[in-house]
Design an enzyme around this catalytic site. Sequence first.
Site: not given
Length: 401
Positions: A207, A276, A286, A321, A335, A339
């Site tokens: 990301n 995730d 490959k 975060f 969250k 959590k």
Amino acid sequence: MKKCVVLGVTGSIAAYKAAELVSRLKKRDIDVRVIMTEAATKFVAPLTFETLSLNPAVTDMFSRETPWEVEHIALAKRADVFVVAPASANFIGKFAAGIADDMLTTTVMATKAPVMIAPAMNTNMYESAAVQENIGILRRRGCEFIEPESGLLACGDTGRGRLAEPAELERRIMERLVQKRDLEGLKLLVTAGATREDIDPVRYITNRSSGKMGFAIAEAAARRGAEVTLVCGISALKTPYGVKRIDVVSSDDMFEAVDALFGECDALVMAAAPADFTPAEKAAQKLKKNGRQDMTLELRATRDILKAMGAKKGGRTIVGFAAETQNIRENALKKLEEKNLDMIAANDVAGENTGFGVDTNAVTLFIRGGGERSIALADKSIVADRLLDELAEYRLNTAGA
């Protein structure tokens, strides 16, 4: 005894802001000593700084105004904080290279005081590889940078490079003069950066996280006395001074590292952006196109680091975060509860100045028990300090609970 700020002024049209800065510091009963480069005197007369500071403005390396002192050493020792504002590309380059060829570079090289540097220059100069590399060198040596602002520049260009406003310079200097050591004794575990999930030996999923927020938190916490361990995913950033760094690659790697260190920490700030999902299987070779027009990639969920740590947190404090693009408040609060977190910092990563890879951020901090704090758009170093303020207060308020 009065605190002393030695202020270096270099050749920049922004030198006029340094005059206002001197005035602001004097109103706080700070002893200000000004050192000007020759180029700086072309923009503002030394008399201006002498009148405002009530001290001689030093411009000559061989001045004999105080013949009983070696002046650059005397000023270097006198400084509680050494500030260079505005700092030109020329000064930054010379300081990074260890060149001491005028009064300013000679004195700053000799000081043991904290050094704060506020760049001011054309956008293209500031963003050039040479200037950014030199800034990186000085950061690694422990210098603190007060980032330039964006806007219309004296040359007519628009972009980043304007010297921070005097009020902001004043605020940062005063923070440094009354340095907080409120996190001494705290063992803080911080995560930062993206993870890389391999598809085959060539390709991977990741990301856009740069790690800047997590690094800023680690740096600020170490400066405030915490013992900081930084578990870092993929990031090109340099390790902050005084921080122990552990590099990982995949989300599973990060899970294992955090899990192994969690039992020894007092608090965890999970600023990383672990994936995730990861490929269900990594191809040994490959993957070839072989004329195919499409391909299905099977993914499996990664282990949830925050949830796993929340389940066994005991007396530790956990800050997460929530990087969101929609329903920010709703998702963050969900969250926080699911959590078992103590706090969660939610931000809109789709925003122009609050997304991945930028130097600024704005977050809303949701606190267990219903508290809510807004941290306005600012440099990530400032956001980091505000977040740590809240962390310190939360731990104080919940001690023994």
